[in-house]
Design an enzyme around this catalytic site. Structure first.
Site, mmCIF file in Angstrom:
data_model
loop_
_atom_site.group_PDB
_atom_site.id
_atom_site.type_symbol
_atom_site.label_atom_id
_atom_site.label_comp_id
_atom_site.label_asym_id
_atom_site.label_seq_id
_atom_site.Cartn_x
_atom_site.Cartn_y
_atom_site.Cartn_z
ATOM 1 N N GLY A 121 1.770 -8.839 -3.057
ATOM 2 C CA GLY A 121 2.733 -9.559 -2.222
ATOM 3 C C GLY A 121 2.190 -10.936 -1.860
ATOM 4 N N GLY A 198 9.895 -3.043 -10.825
ATOM 5 C CA GLY A 198 8.769 -3.846 -11.315
ATOM 6 C C GLY A 198 7.605 -2.913 -11.635
ATOM 7 N N ILE A 200 5.240 -1.576 -9.835
ATOM 8 C CA ILE A 200 5.033 -0.426 -8.936
ATOM 9 C C ILE A 200 6.168 0.586 -9.093
ATOM 10 C CG2 ILE A 200 4.943 0.257 -6.495
ATOM 11 C CD1 ILE A 200 3.493 -2.458 -5.985
ATOM 12 N N ILE A 278 7.128 1.062 0.389
ATOM 13 C CA ILE A 278 5.765 0.722 -0.015
ATOM 14 C C ILE A 278 5.641 -0.783 -0.230
ATOM 15 C CG2 ILE A 278 4.928 2.873 -1.054
ATOM 16 C CD1 ILE A 278 6.206 1.648 -3.696
ATOM 17 N N ARG A 280 7.068 -4.106 2.091
ATOM 18 C CA ARG A 280 6.706 -4.783 3.340
ATOM 19 C C ARG A 280 7.611 -4.249 4.443
ATOM 20 N NH1 ARG A 280 2.754 -5.806 1.156
ATOM 21 N NH2 ARG A 280 1.812 -7.798 0.622
ATOM 22 N N ASP A 304 4.639 3.177 4.311
ATOM 23 C CA ASP A 304 3.244 2.701 4.225
ATOM 24 C C ASP A 304 3.129 1.340 4.903
ATOM 25 O OD1 ASP A 304 0.510 2.805 3.386
ATOM 26 O OD2 ASP A 304 0.978 1.382 1.791
ATOM 27 N N GLU A 309 2.187 -4.659 12.004
ATOM 28 C CA GLU A 309 1.026 -3.874 11.568
ATOM 29 C C GLU A 309 -0.197 -4.392 12.308
ATOM 30 O OE1 GLU A 309 0.707 -3.996 7.322
ATOM 31 O OE2 GLU A 309 2.621 -3.010 7.032
ATOM 32 N N HIS A 328 -0.638 1.172 5.808
ATOM 33 C CA HIS A 328 -0.679 0.189 4.717
ATOM 34 C C HIS A 328 -1.916 0.396 3.817
ATOM 35 C CE1 HIS A 328 0.690 -4.137 3.506
ATOM 36 N NE2 HIS A 328 0.272 -3.441 2.456
ATOM 37 N N ILE A 329 -1.925 1.553 3.168
ATOM 38 C CA ILE A 329 -3.087 1.895 2.325
ATOM 39 C C ILE A 329 -2.718 1.968 0.844
ATOM 40 C CG2 ILE A 329 -4.419 3.090 4.105
ATOM 41 C CD1 ILE A 329 -3.324 5.750 2.788
ATOM 42 N N SER A 331 -2.816 0.135 -1.811
ATOM 43 C CA SER A 331 -3.783 -0.251 -2.847
ATOM 44 C C SER A 331 -5.222 0.069 -2.452
ATOM 45 C CB SER A 331 -3.652 -1.750 -3.144
ATOM 46 O OG SER A 331 -3.985 -2.507 -1.996
HETATM 47 C C1 DGY Z 1 -0.249 -5.946 -1.747
HETATM 48 O O1 DGY Z 1 -1.112 -6.156 -2.591
HETATM 49 O O2 DGY Z 1 0.649 -6.742 -1.510
HETATM 50 C C2 DGY Z 1 -0.312 -4.660 -1.010
HETATM 51 O O3 DGY Z 1 0.453 -4.674 0.123
HETATM 52 C C3 DGY Z 1 -1.727 -4.258 -0.705
HETATM 53 O O4 DGY Z 1 -2.360 -5.126 0.117
#
Ligand code: DGY
Length: 363
Positions: A121, A198, A200, A278, A280, A304, A309, A328-329, A331
């Site tokens: 992001g 995309g 993900i 997953i 934002r 997530d 946050e 927010h885990i 990755s």
């Molecule tokens: C991103 O890479 O945008 C994810 O939110 C992990 O930080």
């Protein structure tokens, strides 16, 4: 000589040979020194992977803050240090979701050539501002897709099988035991709708292959060849909302997607719909989601990402049992964060040595 060092040596040798023709080793070492003297690279956090810092150190003078670029520390102590360290930097490696301010860019000076954000992001990067200053931007897509997809499925299971409620029972020791107690929903036989097919989104569909999903739907700007390969049907957003049992948000946050899940779009969902985010937090109007979950207009949500946050522990969303929240885990695995760091570092190397960027963001 370490693997990295040998790559550096070969790379520098190539530069020297291309500039001077075949040259003695002493010239090669000199060029390495010259390269590192020319460019300063600033890494915005003290927790960037060592292997990625080493890639940068092979080529440049690297400055790194003594603080985390996350949370309060990132906004205060770390920011102050960044302001002191950034003047004269050619590259900024950004290791958080805090906004990159114009004040920081001003302080950097006109030689700043690239911002490499170690995230997929980039909503925290002011694209217009970077473009107007002629600064390139790179992100770290793809390398994180498998890890984030695993978390998408974790959230689907967690929300569908009522983990929040069930874990609370384990902690309190008061289990609701019975044949018809805390029953959840199956992934098997369900319709899974992916908003944004995309990297993900695709990784999530692939990983759901063994779950006996009845139907995959997806929506986005256009139909994708990958959709066909994954046996996912391209449909308008409204169709996806009204037919899906699981609605997975896997789009970037921008003006178009902000609050795309709101009172109106929630009203189109099935009563048993489960919303998974997953991407934002701001993709969802959280007030509307709270109301829908409280009134049981939809079944559950697995998040997530939230706004803000960290989500304060007394936030009203956390009073609901039909929401399963992770901090927010997506990755956050050793391998993925290492690969993200190394990709960000290699983008900087390419930008400052005149090679094409590996994962550029179009400005
Ligand atoms: C991103 O890479 O945008 C994810 O939110 C992990 O930080």
């Amino acid at each position: 000589m370490s693997h990295n060092k040998s790559i550096t040596f070969i790379y520098v040798a190539a530069i020297v040979i291309s500039v001077y023709g075949e040259s003695p080793a002493s010239n090669i070492e000199e060029t390495a020194n010259m390269t590192s003297k020319i460019h300063k690279v600033l890494v915005s956090s003290n927790d960037f992977p060592a292997s990625a810092v080493n890639i940068l150190k092979d080529f440049f003078t690297v400055e790194q803050t003594n603080f985390l670029n996350f949370g309060e520390e990132g906004l205060s102590k770390n920011y102050e240090e960044l302001m002191n360290l950034i003047p004269g930097s050619s590259a900024l490696v950004w290791v958080s979701h805090h906004p990159i301010t114009t004040e920081l860019l001003d302080k950097a000076g006109p030689q700043l050539k690239i911002v490499a954000t170690a995230s997929a992001g980039y909503n925290h990067c002011n694209l217009k501002e970077l473009k107007s200053r002629g600064i390139q931007l790179t992100n770290t897509p793809n390398v994180l897709s498998p890890a984030v997809a695993e978390i998408a499925i974790t959230l689907m299971l967690g929300a569908a099988r009522r983990f929040t409620e069930n874990l609370a029972q384990v902690r309190s020791g008061e289990w609701e035991i019975g044949f018809d107690k805390v029953l959840g929903q199956d992934i098997r036989g369900s319709t899974v709708g992916i908003i944004g097919l995309g990297g993900i989104g695709q990784a999530t569909v692939k990983r759901l292959a063994g779950f006996e999903v009845a139907k995959f739907l997806y929506t986005g700007h256009r139909e994708k060849p990958e959709g066909k390969a994954l046996n996912a049907e391209f449909v308008p957003l409204d169709t996806l909302l009204s037919q899906s049992d699981f609605i997975v948000l896997a789009v970037p946050l921008n003006d178009e997607t902000k609050h795309m899940i709101n009172k109106t779009t929630i009203a189109k969902m099935k009563k048993n719909a489960i919303v998974i985010n997953i991407g934002r937090g701001e993709l969802i109007d959280q007030e509307a989601l709270y109301d829908a979950l409280k009134n049981k207009d939809i079944y559950a949500a697995g998040l997530d990402v939230t706004t803000p946050e960290p989500l304060p522990k007394d936030h009203k969303l956390l009073t609901l049992l039909n929401v399963f929240v992770l901090p927010h885990i997506g990755s956050a695995t050793v391998r993925t964060r290492t690969e993200m760091g190394e990709l960000a570092a290699n983008n900087v190397v390419n930008a400052l040595t005149g090679k094409p960027l590996i994962t550029p963001v179009t400005l």
